[in-house]
Design a protein around this motif. Structure first.
Motif, PDB file in Angstrom:
ATOM      1  N   CYS A   1      -0.612  -1.049  -4.810  1.00 21.08           N
ATOM      2  CA  CYS A   1      -1.438   0.053  -5.303  1.00 21.08           C
ATOM      3  C   CYS A   1      -0.869   1.378  -4.836  1.00 21.08           C
ATOM      4  O   CYS A   1      -0.550   1.543  -3.656  1.00 21.08           O
ATOM      5  CB  CYS A   1      -2.875  -0.105  -4.793  1.00 21.08           C
ATOM      6  SG  CYS A   1      -4.022   1.161  -5.377  1.00 21.08           S
ATOM      7  N   SER A  20       2.096   1.804   5.748  1.00 17.51           N
ATOM      8  CA  SER A  20       2.335   2.102   4.335  1.00 17.51           C
ATOM      9  C   SER A  20       3.748   1.676   3.968  1.00 17.51           C
ATOM     10  O   SER A  20       4.695   1.886   4.719  1.00 17.51           O
ATOM     11  CB  SER A  20       2.146   3.597   4.062  1.00 17.51           C
ATOM     12  OG  SER A  20       0.805   3.988   4.313  1.00 17.51           O
ATOM     13  N   ASN A  65     -11.536  -5.532   1.286  1.00 16.96           N
ATOM     14  CA  ASN A  65     -11.928  -4.767   0.103  1.00 16.96           C
ATOM     15  C   ASN A  65     -13.373  -4.282   0.224  1.00 16.96           C
ATOM     16  O   ASN A  65     -13.689  -3.145  -0.148  1.00 16.96           O
ATOM     17  CB  ASN A  65     -11.752  -5.624  -1.146  1.00 16.96           C
ATOM     18  CG  ASN A  65     -11.928  -4.836  -2.431  1.00 16.96           C
ATOM     19  OD1 ASN A  65     -11.169  -3.914  -2.699  1.00 16.96           O
ATOM     20  ND2 ASN A  65     -12.920  -5.194  -3.223  1.00 16.96           N
ATOM     21  N   SER A  87      -2.200   4.595  -3.973  1.00 17.73           N
ATOM     22  CA  SER A  87      -3.576   4.700  -3.510  1.00 17.73           C
ATOM     23  C   SER A  87      -3.959   6.101  -3.053  1.00 17.73           C
ATOM     24  O   SER A  87      -3.179   6.785  -2.380  1.00 17.73           O
ATOM     25  CB  SER A  87      -3.760   3.713  -2.350  1.00 17.73           C
ATOM     26  OG  SER A  87      -4.962   3.929  -1.654  1.00 17.73           O
ATOM     27  N   GLN A 141      -3.463  -5.199   1.269  1.00 17.70           N
ATOM     28  CA  GLN A 141      -2.371  -5.574   0.381  1.00 17.70           C
ATOM     29  C   GLN A 141      -1.599  -6.776   0.921  1.00 17.70           C
ATOM     30  O   GLN A 141      -1.175  -7.637   0.143  1.00 17.70           O
ATOM     31  CB  GLN A 141      -1.435  -4.383   0.164  1.00 17.70           C
ATOM     32  CG  GLN A 141      -2.016  -3.286  -0.708  1.00 17.70           C
ATOM     33  CD  GLN A 141      -2.226  -3.718  -2.147  1.00 17.70           C
ATOM     34  OE1 GLN A 141      -1.598  -4.656  -2.636  1.00 17.70           O
ATOM     35  NE2 GLN A 141      -3.131  -3.044  -2.847  1.00 17.70           N
ATOM     36  N   LEU A 152     -13.553  -1.266   2.373  1.00 10.08           N
ATOM     37  CA  LEU A 152     -12.951  -0.079   1.774  1.00 10.08           C
ATOM     38  C   LEU A 152     -13.659   0.395   0.508  1.00 10.08           C
ATOM     39  O   LEU A 152     -13.527   1.557   0.112  1.00 10.08           O
ATOM     40  CB  LEU A 152     -11.485  -0.369   1.434  1.00 10.08           C
ATOM     41  CG  LEU A 152     -10.528  -0.508   2.623  1.00 10.08           C
ATOM     42  CD1 LEU A 152      -9.229  -1.183   2.191  1.00 10.08           C
ATOM     43  CD2 LEU A 152     -10.240   0.868   3.225  1.00 10.08           C
ATOM     44  N   SER A 209       0.840  -1.197   0.000  1.00  7.93           N
ATOM     45  CA  SER A 209       0.000   0.000   0.000  1.00  7.93           C
ATOM     46  C   SER A 209       0.873   1.245   0.000  1.00  7.93           C
ATOM     47  O   SER A 209       1.641   1.484   0.942  1.00  7.93           O
ATOM     48  CB  SER A 209      -0.916   0.007   1.222  1.00  7.93           C
ATOM     49  OG  SER A 209      -1.696   1.185   1.243  1.00  7.93           O
ATOM     50  N   ASP A 238      -7.841   2.316  -6.797  1.00  2.39           N
ATOM     51  CA  ASP A 238      -8.094   1.546  -5.576  1.00  2.39           C
ATOM     52  C   ASP A 238      -9.143   0.472  -5.774  1.00  2.39           C
ATOM     53  O   ASP A 238      -8.996  -0.652  -5.288  1.00  2.39           O
ATOM     54  CB  ASP A 238      -8.534   2.489  -4.452  1.00  2.39           C
ATOM     55  CG  ASP A 238      -7.384   3.215  -3.786  1.00  2.39           C
ATOM     56  OD1 ASP A 238      -6.573   2.544  -3.118  1.00  2.39           O
ATOM     57  OD2 ASP A 238      -7.289   4.445  -3.925  1.00  2.39           O
ATOM     58  N   HIS A 297     -13.398   4.025  -1.683  1.00  3.27           N
ATOM     59  CA  HIS A 297     -12.683   4.216  -2.948  1.00  3.27           C
ATOM     60  C   HIS A 297     -13.472   5.136  -3.886  1.00  3.27           C
ATOM     61  O   HIS A 297     -12.902   6.025  -4.525  1.00  3.27           O
ATOM     62  CB  HIS A 297     -12.459   2.873  -3.655  1.00  3.27           C
ATOM     63  CG  HIS A 297     -11.609   1.896  -2.903  1.00  3.27           C
ATOM     64  ND1 HIS A 297     -10.645   2.281  -2.008  1.00  3.27           N
ATOM     65  CD2 HIS A 297     -11.567   0.535  -2.943  1.00  3.27           C
ATOM     66  CE1 HIS A 297     -10.045   1.207  -1.518  1.00  3.27           C
ATOM     67  NE2 HIS A 297     -10.583   0.140  -2.074  1.00  3.27           N
ATOM     68  N   CYS A 336      -5.678  -0.385   4.278  1.00  4.31           N
ATOM     69  CA  CYS A 336      -5.118  -0.613   2.941  1.00  4.31           C
ATOM     70  C   CYS A 336      -3.872  -1.490   3.014  1.00  4.31           C
ATOM     71  O   CYS A 336      -3.662  -2.355   2.156  1.00  4.31           O
ATOM     72  CB  CYS A 336      -4.806   0.720   2.269  1.00  4.31           C
ATOM     73  SG  CYS A 336      -6.268   1.654   1.743  1.00  4.31           S
ATOM     74  N   THR A 381      -7.107   6.246  -1.346  1.00  5.58           N
ATOM     75  CA  THR A 381      -7.779   5.854  -0.109  1.00  5.58           C
ATOM     76  C   THR A 381      -6.804   5.661   1.047  1.00  5.58           C
ATOM     77  O   THR A 381      -7.144   5.924   2.202  1.00  5.58           O
ATOM     78  CB  THR A 381      -8.583   4.561  -0.339  1.00  5.58           C
ATOM     79  OG1 THR A 381      -9.523   4.785  -1.397  1.00  5.58           O
ATOM     80  CG2 THR A 381      -9.320   4.133   0.912  1.00  5.58           C
ATOM     81  N   ALA A 382      -5.583   5.214   0.753  1.00  8.68           N
ATOM     82  CA  ALA A 382      -4.607   4.970   1.815  1.00  8.68           C
ATOM     83  C   ALA A 382      -4.237   6.234   2.578  1.00  8.68           C
ATOM     84  O   ALA A 382      -3.726   6.151   3.703  1.00  8.68           O
ATOM     85  CB  ALA A 382      -3.350   4.324   1.246  1.00  8.68           C
TER      86      ALA A 382
END
Length: 295
Positions: A203, A35, A234, A205, A219, A237, A5, A189, A241, A215, A207-208
């Motif tokens: 990704c 992240s 998913n 992203s 991942q 989230l 992510s 996303d 997205h 996220c 959204t992250a």
């Protein structure tokens, strides 16, 4: 080279200027939440409204604050090849791990022009390049055969792609045309799950920014081939997205961040304006669905 992510970080503003202290705090939070890398000065970072001096300062801060904990991918794209090279040379000197180079926009080069543009950058700088294909914004589309030609021509320089074309077949096109070591990252996303199934490894992203831990967990579930867990995350989230694009981006994601953290302002720069009441309601509902707001 990159996986997991990777938030395309917003650029915080306060009273119209870069808010350096808040940006540093955002970087720390992103790393603490899992992240795996950071993108500075991408589309979500409002790079198109930054002066070159601001652009370089954002990259410099990101590299400095990350302090080697995660790699930084610096937004280096431009519709002026020489300005893109300027960004790449600065980013290399600042300590970025790669440059994210969007297809030149507005002047609409053909495939031969794209090959010439990216070849020039690869020849003039030793900073690894992650291609960025987002035809919905640039009009120009980096076709799979062009990606394959560039990656084969410069295997040590052109190392991956952020693909936001919306065409999932391209993951297989790139994998079969280049090889498994070419780093494929989803730029959408909502398509990250099927993209990972086809051979992507992460990704970049939007959204992250708001849900970095979720996220990152998503991942990791994909990397572990845990489809049940990945699908559950998913589903949590998924509304978020789409809410991130319920108005001109990044206004919705900045609003979402202001709802999650009181220290983040929703300020954007003209020609963008604060997101609409409709978008705010969509963001609030999606944040609630993801469990990111109190009951």
């Amino acid at each position: 080279m990159f996986s997991g992510s990777i938030p395309a970080l917003v650029t915080p503003f306060r009273d119209g200027s870069l808010d350096e202290a808040t940006f540093r705090r955002l970087i720390d939070w992103q790393i603490e939440e899992g992240s795996s890398a950071l993108v500075a000065c991408g589309t979500t970072g409002e790079a198109s409204t930054l002066s070159n001096a601001e652009h370089h300062r954002v990259i410099e801060i990101c590299v400095e604050q990350a302090a080697g904990r995660v790699p930084v991918i610096a937004g280096c794209g431009s519709n002026d090849t020489n300005n893109a090279l300027l960004h790449m040379r600065f980013s290399k000197k600042a300590g970025a791990a790669a440059g994210l180079c969007v297809a030149p926009y507005y002047n609409r080069p053909g495939q031969a022009g794209l090959i010439a543009h990216f070849s020039y950058l690869a020849e003039k700088s030793d900073l690894p390049i992650v291609l960025y294909n987002v035809p919905g914004r640039t009009v120009t589309d980096i076709k799979p055969e062009t990606v394959c030609e560039l990656a084969k021509k410069f295997p040590e320089r052109i190392v991956g792609i952020k693909d936001a074309s919306g065409d999932l077949s391209r993951v297989t096109d790139h994998r079969m045309g280049i090889g498994k070591d070419f780093c494929q990252l989803s730029g959408d996303d909502e398509l990250a799950l099927p993209a990972n199934a086809a051979g992507a490894v992460g990704c970049i992203s939007v959204t992250a920014n708001v849900a970095p831990a979720l996220c990152a967990e998503f991942q990791q579930a994909c990397a572990d081939n845990d489809l049940v867990c990945a699908r559950e995350l998913n589903d949590r989230l998924y509304p978020l997205h789409y809410a991130m694009f319920s108005d001109a981006s990044p206004a919705p994601v900045k609003y979402a961040l202001s709802r999650v953290h009181e220290w983040l302002l929703p300020d954007v720069r003209l020609p963008l304006v604060a997101c609409s009441d409709f978008a705010k309601a969509a963001v609030d509902e999606a944040l609630q669905h993801a469990g990111l707001l109190g009951s």
